[in-house]
Design an enzyme around this catalytic site. Structure first.
Site, PDB file in Angstrom:
ATOM      1  N   ASP A   1      23.177 -13.943  -2.059  1.00  0.00           N
ATOM      2  CA  ASP A   1      22.480 -15.026  -1.444  1.00  0.00           C
ATOM      3  C   ASP A   1      21.047 -14.698  -1.372  1.00  0.00           C
ATOM      4  OD1 ASP A   1      22.393 -13.115   0.653  1.00  0.00           O
ATOM      5  OD2 ASP A   1      23.314 -14.477   2.108  1.00  0.00           O
ATOM      6  N   SER A   2      20.566 -13.619  -1.852  1.00  0.00           N
ATOM      7  CA  SER A   2      19.058 -13.319  -1.870  1.00  0.00           C
ATOM      8  C   SER A   2      18.519 -14.448  -3.141  1.00  0.00           C
ATOM      9  CB  SER A   2      18.777 -12.032  -2.418  1.00  0.00           C
ATOM     10  OG  SER A   2      19.579 -11.499  -3.633  1.00  0.00           O
TER      11      SER A   2
ATOM     12  N   ASP B   1      28.489 -13.842  -3.450  1.00  0.00           N
ATOM     13  CA  ASP B   1      28.138 -13.420  -1.952  1.00  0.00           C
ATOM     14  C   ASP B   1      28.066 -14.557  -1.058  1.00  0.00           C
ATOM     15  OD1 ASP B   1      27.020 -11.967   0.117  1.00  0.00           O
ATOM     16  OD2 ASP B   1      24.904 -12.158  -0.734  1.00  0.00           O
TER      17      ASP B   1
ATOM     18  N   LYS C   1      31.768 -11.236  -1.154  1.00  0.00           N
ATOM     19  CA  LYS C   1      30.906 -10.166  -0.083  1.00  0.00           C
ATOM     20  C   LYS C   1      30.917 -11.200   1.205  1.00  0.00           C
ATOM     21  CE  LYS C   1      26.868  -8.613  -0.212  1.00  0.00           C
ATOM     22  NZ  LYS C   1      26.207  -9.347   1.083  1.00  0.00           N
TER      23      LYS C   1
ATOM     24  N   GLU D   1      29.214 -10.774   5.330  1.00  0.00           N
ATOM     25  CA  GLU D   1      28.424  -9.882   6.286  1.00  0.00           C
ATOM     26  C   GLU D   1      29.034  -9.575   7.600  1.00  0.00           C
ATOM     27  OE1 GLU D   1      24.673 -11.092   6.610  1.00  0.00           O
ATOM     28  OE2 GLU D   1      24.001 -11.213   4.402  1.00  0.00           O
TER      29      GLU D   1
ATOM     30  N   GLU E   1      23.172  -1.598   4.432  1.00  0.00           N
ATOM     31  CA  GLU E   1      21.582  -2.109   4.242  1.00  0.00           C
ATOM     32  C   GLU E   1      20.747  -1.817   5.355  1.00  0.00           C
ATOM     33  OE1 GLU E   1      21.374  -6.011   2.825  1.00  0.00           O
ATOM     34  OE2 GLU E   1      18.894  -6.042   3.203  1.00  0.00           O
TER      35      GLU E   1
HETATM   36  O1  KIV Z   1      22.002 -11.196  -1.326  1.00  0.00           O
HETATM   37  C1  KIV Z   1      21.794  -9.924  -1.918  1.00  0.00           C
HETATM   38  O2  KIV Z   1      21.012  -9.626  -2.590  1.00  0.00           O
HETATM   39  C2  KIV Z   1      22.304  -8.751  -0.954  1.00  0.00           C
HETATM   40  C3  KIV Z   1      22.249  -7.439  -1.438  1.00  0.00           C
HETATM   41  C4  KIV Z   1      20.986  -6.998  -1.493  1.00  0.00           C
HETATM   42  C5  KIV Z   1      23.205  -6.576  -0.870  1.00  0.00           C
HETATM   43  O3  KIV Z   1      23.291  -9.156  -0.345  1.00  0.00           O
END
Ligand code: KIV
Length: 295
Positions: free
Chosen positions: A45-46, A84, A113, A115, A182
């Site tokens: 989600d980055s 994510d 993934k 959180e 993280e």
């Molecule tokens: O969103 C992302 O890029 C992440 C990773 C850096 C673990 O969650």
């Protein structure tokens, strides 16, 4: 390399072989990543920051994540593809959580993934019951930055460190196939890595994790606005792109590019015919005639 699976990742931990993972958000980068035989690609989600220019991960939507997951999946043959799950897509309602996780799978991801620690165990369980593989993520979970008060290292006190260790144990028991750690002290990451049977994937969690992950735009030096302590540049791709763009601009402005060798040729005898026709014809009238014919 044959297709990476969650089971093979766990086997890598058992053999003590490091796991290499990275983010990707589009077909072109995913294809390059896959050629290097990196184990796992996360559509993080980055992408909210590095692809869409937002200030944090909280604003990226399910639709945007799915759109990018489809593109990444087209570029991957070998790596395990993990989607994510964005903010509000899994903590509001259990049924929605499973449905949204399923949408990632339909878009080409092989796992998702999410959180959170012990508090999200029912969500992990519901997804696994629906045959969706889940990767955990604890420590500095960016979807909770306002709760943390910023991008702050987590687990720095005995109590918070113990909580992280128990969160990891609970996630392992719930059935996650790996856990992202993280921004936590390396000693706590080392303890967690020893305490769980599933791989730990560190980002800002030191060298003793089973694997590492970085945001591809950060480690390539494309996104240089963000430089946390853990980040290392493995390339200066941003500078290279800028150099290439300036060279292109300069050559076009100076009529250096394109040269004749970049252009397509027209047969000489036909060119004489066209040239003579242009000299003698009323081009406006001819163009009008063509329009009338089409209409
Ligand atoms: O969103 C992302 O890029 C992440 C990773 C850096 C673990 O969650």
């Amino acid at each position: 390399m044959l297709k990476m699976t969650t089971r093979k990742l766990i086997e890598k931990k058992q053999k003590g072989t490091k796991i290499v993972t990275i983010t990707s958000y589009d077909y072109a980068f995913a294809k390059l990543v896959d050629e290097t035989k990196i184990d796992l690609v996360l559509i993080g989600d980055s992408l909210s920051m590095v692809m869409l220019g937002h200030k944090n991960t909280l604003t990226v939507t399910m639709e945007e994540m799915i759109h990018h997951t489809k593109a990444v999946a087209c570029g991957i043959t070998n790596a395990l593809i993990v989607g994510d799950m964005p903010f509000l897509s899994y903590k509001v309602d259990l049924k929605d959580a499973v449905y949204n996780a399923g949408r990632f799978i339909q878009a080409g991801a092989e796992a998702v993934k999410i959180e959170g620690g012990t508090e999200i165990l029912p969500i992990v369980k519901a997804m696994i019951d629906a045959d969706i593989q889940v990767m955990g993520h604890i420590g500095l979970t960016p979807q909770a930055i306002y709760k943390f008060g910023g991008n702050l290292v987590q687990g720095k006190t005995t109590e918070t460190a113990k909580k992280l260790i128990m969160d990891a144990k609970n996630l392992e028991k719930a059935g996650v196939f790996a856990i992202v750690l993280e921004c936590i002290p390396w000693q706590i990451a080392k303890i967690i890595t020893k305490s769980v049977s599933v791989p730990t994937i560190g980002i800002g969690a030191g060298p003793y994790c089973d694997g590492q992950i970085l945001v591809i735009h950060d480690m390539l030096g494309i996104n240089t606005d963000f430089k946390p302590k853990f980040l290392k540049y493995f390339g200066n791709v941003g500078a290279e792109i800028r150099k290439a763009l300036l060279a292109y601009k300069d050559e076009v402005e100076k009529s250096v590019y394109p040269a004749i060798e970049h252009a397509y040729d027209f047969p000489k005898e036909d060119l004489d015919v066209v040239t003579k026709w242009v000299e003698s014809a009323d081009l406006d009238a001819e163009a009008e005639k063509l329009k009338a014919k089409k209409g």
